[in-house]
Design a protein around this motif. Structure first.
Motif, PDB file in Angstrom:
ATOM      1  N   LYS A   1      -3.264 -16.452   8.223  1.00  0.00           N
ATOM      2  CA  LYS A   1      -3.343 -15.090   7.698  1.00  0.00           C
ATOM      3  C   LYS A   1      -2.198 -14.788   6.741  1.00  0.00           C
ATOM      4  CE  LYS A   1      -3.413 -12.832  11.594  1.00  0.00           C
ATOM      5  NZ  LYS A   1      -3.523 -11.623  12.439  1.00  0.00           N
ATOM      6  N   GLY A   2      -1.379 -15.779   6.458  1.00  0.00           N
ATOM      7  CA  GLY A   2      -0.279 -15.561   5.530  1.00  0.00           C
ATOM      8  C   GLY A   2       0.932 -14.971   6.197  1.00  0.00           C
ATOM      9  N   LEU A   3       1.105 -15.147   7.540  1.00  0.00           N
ATOM     10  CA  LEU A   3       2.204 -14.541   8.277  1.00  0.00           C
ATOM     11  C   LEU A   3       2.985 -15.616   9.021  1.00  0.00           C
ATOM     12  CD1 LEU A   3       0.197 -11.607   9.865  1.00  0.00           C
ATOM     13  CD2 LEU A   3       1.681 -11.480   7.856  1.00  0.00           C
ATOM     14  N   SER A   4       4.301 -15.459   9.090  1.00  0.00           N
ATOM     15  CA  SER A   4       5.142 -16.355   9.881  1.00  0.00           C
ATOM     16  C   SER A   4       5.281 -15.797  11.277  1.00  0.00           C
ATOM     17  CB  SER A   4       6.524 -16.475   9.227  1.00  0.00           C
ATOM     18  OG  SER A   4       7.195 -15.228   9.314  1.00  0.00           O
ATOM     19  N   GLN A   5       5.932 -16.566  12.153  1.00  0.00           N
ATOM     20  CA  GLN A   5       6.119 -16.097  13.521  1.00  0.00           C
ATOM     21  C   GLN A   5       7.005 -14.863  13.543  1.00  0.00           C
ATOM     22  OE1 GLN A   5       7.727 -19.045  16.111  1.00  0.00           O
ATOM     23  NE2 GLN A   5       7.302 -17.891  17.969  1.00  0.00           N
ATOM     24  N   LEU A   6       8.021 -14.862  12.677  1.00  0.00           N
ATOM     25  CA  LEU A   6       8.896 -13.696  12.600  1.00  0.00           C
ATOM     26  C   LEU A   6       8.126 -12.483  12.080  1.00  0.00           C
ATOM     27  CD1 LEU A   6      12.154 -15.326  11.177  1.00  0.00           C
ATOM     28  CD2 LEU A   6      11.742 -14.518  13.513  1.00  0.00           C
ATOM     29  N   ASP A   7       7.186 -12.783  11.141  1.00  0.00           N
ATOM     30  CA  ASP A   7       6.356 -11.691  10.617  1.00  0.00           C
ATOM     31  C   ASP A   7       5.524 -11.061  11.719  1.00  0.00           C
ATOM     32  OD1 ASP A   7       7.263 -11.933   8.051  1.00  0.00           O
ATOM     33  OD2 ASP A   7       5.699 -13.355   7.463  1.00  0.00           O
ATOM     34  N   LYS A  53      -9.517   3.434  -4.469  1.00  0.00           N
ATOM     35  CA  LYS A  53     -10.030   2.466  -3.494  1.00  0.00           C
ATOM     36  C   LYS A  53     -10.105   1.069  -4.098  1.00  0.00           C
ATOM     37  CE  LYS A  53     -12.856   5.651  -0.729  1.00  0.00           C
ATOM     38  NZ  LYS A  53     -14.212   5.924  -0.218  1.00  0.00           N
ATOM     39  N   LYS A  54     -10.582   0.989  -5.331  1.00  0.00           N
ATOM     40  CA  LYS A  54     -10.739  -0.318  -5.983  1.00  0.00           C
ATOM     41  C   LYS A  54      -9.381  -0.962  -6.258  1.00  0.00           C
ATOM     42  CE  LYS A  54     -13.230  -2.598  -9.747  1.00  0.00           C
ATOM     43  NZ  LYS A  54     -12.167  -3.574  -9.986  1.00  0.00           N
ATOM     44  N   ILE A  55      -8.418  -0.158  -6.728  1.00  0.00           N
ATOM     45  CA  ILE A  55      -7.088  -0.699  -7.047  1.00  0.00           C
ATOM     46  C   ILE A  55      -6.455  -1.322  -5.810  1.00  0.00           C
ATOM     47  CG2 ILE A  55      -4.720  -0.022  -7.635  1.00  0.00           C
ATOM     48  CD1 ILE A  55      -5.956   2.037  -9.568  1.00  0.00           C
ATOM     49  N   ILE A  56      -6.482  -0.593  -4.693  1.00  0.00           N
ATOM     50  CA  ILE A  56      -5.796  -1.070  -3.485  1.00  0.00           C
ATOM     51  C   ILE A  56      -6.514  -2.272  -2.875  1.00  0.00           C
ATOM     52  CG2 ILE A  56      -5.227  -0.420  -1.105  1.00  0.00           C
ATOM     53  CD1 ILE A  56      -4.442   2.311  -2.158  1.00  0.00           C
ATOM     54  N   THR A  57      -7.829  -2.226  -2.800  1.00  0.00           N
ATOM     55  CA  THR A  57      -8.550  -3.374  -2.225  1.00  0.00           C
ATOM     56  C   THR A  57      -8.416  -4.612  -3.107  1.00  0.00           C
ATOM     57  OG1 THR A  57     -10.595  -2.543  -3.245  1.00  0.00           O
ATOM     58  CG2 THR A  57     -10.208  -1.985  -0.928  1.00  0.00           C
ATOM     59  N   ASP A  58      -8.351  -4.425  -4.440  1.00  0.00           N
ATOM     60  CA  ASP A  58      -8.168  -5.569  -5.345  1.00  0.00           C
ATOM     61  C   ASP A  58      -6.796  -6.204  -5.156  1.00  0.00           C
ATOM     62  OD1 ASP A  58     -10.669  -5.251  -6.348  1.00  0.00           O
ATOM     63  OD2 ASP A  58     -10.068  -4.362  -8.264  1.00  0.00           O
ATOM     64  N   ILE A  59      -5.759  -5.370  -4.977  1.00  0.00           N
ATOM     65  CA  ILE A  59      -4.408  -5.905  -4.773  1.00  0.00           C
ATOM     66  C   ILE A  59      -4.345  -6.714  -3.483  1.00  0.00           C
ATOM     67  CG2 ILE A  59      -2.028  -5.238  -4.238  1.00  0.00           C
ATOM     68  CD1 ILE A  59      -2.353  -2.935  -6.211  1.00  0.00           C
ATOM     69  N   ILE A  60      -4.973  -6.201  -2.425  1.00  0.00           N
ATOM     70  CA  ILE A  60      -4.994  -6.935  -1.150  1.00  0.00           C
ATOM     71  C   ILE A  60      -5.731  -8.263  -1.321  1.00  0.00           C
ATOM     72  CG2 ILE A  60      -5.743  -6.857   1.260  1.00  0.00           C
ATOM     73  CD1 ILE A  60      -3.504  -4.927   0.634  1.00  0.00           C
ATOM     74  N   LYS A  61      -6.823  -8.250  -2.069  1.00  0.00           N
ATOM     75  CA  LYS A  61      -7.603  -9.475  -2.295  1.00  0.00           C
ATOM     76  C   LYS A  61      -6.791 -10.512  -3.062  1.00  0.00           C
ATOM     77  CE  LYS A  61     -11.887  -8.912  -0.684  1.00  0.00           C
ATOM     78  NZ  LYS A  61     -12.524  -9.900   0.226  1.00  0.00           N
ATOM     79  N   GLN A  62      -5.977 -10.038  -4.007  1.00  0.00           N
ATOM     80  CA  GLN A  62      -5.148 -10.974  -4.774  1.00  0.00           C
ATOM     81  C   GLN A  62      -4.138 -11.672  -3.870  1.00  0.00           C
ATOM     82  OE1 GLN A  62      -3.401  -8.708  -7.955  1.00  0.00           O
ATOM     83  NE2 GLN A  62      -5.381  -8.318  -8.966  1.00  0.00           N
ATOM     84  N   ARG A  63      -3.592 -10.929  -2.901  1.00  0.00           N
ATOM     85  CA  ARG A  63      -2.621 -11.522  -1.982  1.00  0.00           C
ATOM     86  C   ARG A  63      -3.285 -12.453  -0.978  1.00  0.00           C
ATOM     87  NH1 ARG A  63       2.366  -8.766  -1.706  1.00  0.00           N
ATOM     88  NH2 ARG A  63       2.868 -10.321  -0.110  1.00  0.00           N
ATOM     89  N   ASN A  64      -4.478 -12.075  -0.545  1.00  0.00           N
ATOM     90  CA  ASN A  64      -5.184 -12.877   0.453  1.00  0.00           C
ATOM     91  C   ASN A  64      -6.689 -12.741   0.213  1.00  0.00           C
ATOM     92  OD1 ASN A  64      -6.190 -14.216   2.643  1.00  0.00           O
ATOM     93  ND2 ASN A  64      -5.178 -12.952   4.194  1.00  0.00           N
TER      94      ASN A  64
END
Length: 581
Positions: free
Chosen positions: A29-35, A119-130
């Motif tokens: 999911k793109g997270l470390s144990q500390l995350d 809505k589109k801006i925020i969901t697109d940014i999340i998609k770019q990250r993951n």
């Protein structure tokens, strides 16, 4: 010993696999144990903040918003979920700079963005990250904005309202008197009378096809935004097409000007067999399709083959072909000032020749019976129902007629004032008229006793749809009260007069006035003098009042006046005698 070591080795191996799986899942999911630990802390804090936000007070919802036309602003609160990071809902508050802080990403500017774009801006940014993320965003609570409204409204001033309110909603709140308004009681009463008069006029026009007049402001509310841009709200068009483009959502700093009614202005109209016949201000670009939408649909008696457009400067009528949903089938037309659409009506018989009456009480076959409106007689229906039972008591029988004229009035004296307007009665009569007006019932004038015992044809009335015939039994008593020695119920005796019942009640008590005694009829509460030849019926009441109350000194003044008149008369007679001598 070897077996014991093997068991320990297996346990360590299993724990290592579980631990490694947890790390792998978090990395997936793109997270470390500390995350993960940090995320758990964030979730706890987020839940605490969510509880606070959910407990915040909210104002009533004015309307369901269209996200394509709602512009995000400082103070809007979003419900945000990123299922790739947490199953909890987080709440994002738009900052005064018109931006939001997105967890684990940072600040995102939303200046000039609609809710759909946000809505589109925020969901697109999340998609770019993951690319595998599942995220969603919704407006949880709209911001509250300050607007100024003035012009042709009841309460000018600054209002604090949710940004989800349209301009028309803000106008409605300002157009009504409120407890917080700086208005006097006479002004409020005057406004309520104005509204009631409008309702009465609408009631008169109902069903006639005559158009309702829409005020000039209904298409010409001026809005000046804080960024210097300007806009005009067309409330009628927005309602017809359900489009907030013509009735925008309010923004912080808006100045709304509701224009006063000009002496004259250009209009267009649609009338006839439509649900909402209307006359409205004309605006360049108006089309026939818009007028048809505003009409709200066809009535049952509308003639779909008899619809014409008449335009100023064109002597010929234009036939409009429409479907049952009032959509044009042969192209649209640009309107000019004075254009009107006339929707014809079919000749539909609205008054049925058939009807029904109901009979209840002491009749052999109570129930509902068919009649011919205005032709079937009372005697016919009673015979059809098998006649009266032995317990039926005709002097108290009544017919109640269906009455459709009941209506609520903000001023209970309106109906009384209307009927007393041209009266030649004295001012003292208003009290009794007021009582009679408030207590009148929709009863039919008919004497059952005279009809069925003396064959009085004037009482063999015609019946109408919805009439209710009530045949009660004999109550078996007469109530005597007031200034009598033994007030109460006296057993009924057929043919006895008032004096007989007074005697049974112990006679008139001290202070009672026999000359003012009256019979109150049980059938309709009318009062009758109790002469010897006036019969008392079962269910009647006999009331013996006290002597008239007179102010102190009234009797002395009366006798003084009599003495003065006698003295003056004697003086005149004496003068005449001296003159004759």
């Amino acid at each position: 010993m070897i077996k014991k070591n093997n068991v320990i080795f297996l346990l360590v191996l299993i724990l290592s696999i579980i631990f490694q799986s947890t790390i792998s899942y978090s990395q997936l999911k793109g997270l470390s144990q500390l995350d993960m630990e940090s995320l758990m802390k964030e979730d706890i804090l987020s839940n605490q903040e969510s509880d606070k936000i959910q407990k915040m007070e909210t104002m009533p919802v004015g309307n369901v918003i269209n996200p394509d036309f709602y512009y995000v602003g400082p103070g809007d609160i979003f419900a945000y979920q990123n299922l790739s990071a947490s199953t909890n809902t987080q709440y994002l508050i738009v900052s005064p700079e018109n931006s939001v802080m997105l967890p684990r990403i940072g600040e995102i500017s939303l200046k000039g963005k609609t809710l759909t774009e946000t809505k589109k801006i925020i969901t697109d940014i999340i998609k770019q990250r993951n690319p595998n993320s599942l995220s969603s965003l919704a407006l949880f609570k709209p911001r509250t904005v300050l607007i100024t409204i003035k012009g042709d409204v009841f309460s000018e001033g600054t209002l604090s309202l949710p940004a989800t309110y349209n301009v028309s909603t803000a106008y409605k709140l300002s157009a009504l008197p409120t407890l917080s308004s700086k208005t006097t009681m006479p002004e409020s009463i005057s406004y309520l009378k104005y509204i009631e008069k409008k309702q009465r006029i609408s009631k008169i026009n109902a069903g006639t096809g005559s158009p309702i007049h829409h005020h000039y402001y209904s298409r010409n509310i001026y809005i000046k935004h804080s960024d210097g841009t300007q806009q005009t709200a067309d409330i009628i068009k927005a309602t017809a097409f359900n489009n907030p483009l013509y009735d925008p959502y309010i923004k912080e700093g808006d100045e709304i000007l509701v224009p006063f009614e000009p002496v004259s202005y250009q209009e267009i109209s649609i009338s006839g067999g439509v649900l909402n016949p209307s006359t409205l201000p004309f605006k360049e670009g108006d089309k026939a399709s818009m007028l048809l939408k505003i009409a709200g649909g066809l009535t049952d008696e509308a003639d779909i083959d008899n619809i014409y457009l008449m335009m100023e400067g064109n002597s010929e009528k234009i036939k409009l072909n429409i479907d049952s949903s009032m959509n044009l089938m042969n192209g649209d037309y640009d309107l000019n000032a004075g254009s009107m659409i006339l929707v014809g009506k079919k000749n539909v018989e609205t008054h049925s020749q058939l009807g029904m009456v109901a009979i209840s009480g002491h009749i052999k076959s109570p129930g509902v019976y068919p009649i011919k409106n205005g032709k079937t007689k009372l005697k016919e229906i009673i015979e059809l129902a098998g006649g009266f039972t032995d317990d039926a008591y005709l002097p108290l029988s009544n017919i109640y007629r269906k009455f459709n004229g009941l209506s609520y009035s903000v001023n209970p004296r309106t109906e009384i004032d209307e009927k007393f307007q041209y009266s030649d009665l004295t001012l003292q009569d208003t009290v009794r008229f007021n009582i009679d007006q408030n207590l009148k019932l929709p009863i039919v004038s008919c004497d059952f006793d005279a009809l069925f015992k003396s064959n009085s044809q004037s009482d063999n009335i015609s019946l109408f749809d919805g009439d209710l015939i009530v045949i009660p039994s004999n109550p078996g008593s007469v109530f005597v009260y007031g200034q009598v020695n033994k007030p109460g119920y006296v057993p009924f005796e057929n043919g006895k007069n008032m004096d007989w019942y007074l005697e049974k009640a112990g006679g008139i008590a001290e202070g009672g006035k026999s000359g003012r005694t009256r019979i109150i009829r049980g059938k309709n509460n009318t009062w009758a003098e109790g002469d010897n030849d006036v019969a008392v019926f079962g269910g009647d009441e006999i009331y013996v009042p006290r002597a008239e109350d007179t102010p102190p000194g009234t009797d002395l003044q009366k006798w003084a006046m009599i003495v003065s008149v006698l003295g003056a008369t004697a003086a005149v007679i004496n003068a005449v005698i001296w003159a004759i001598r």
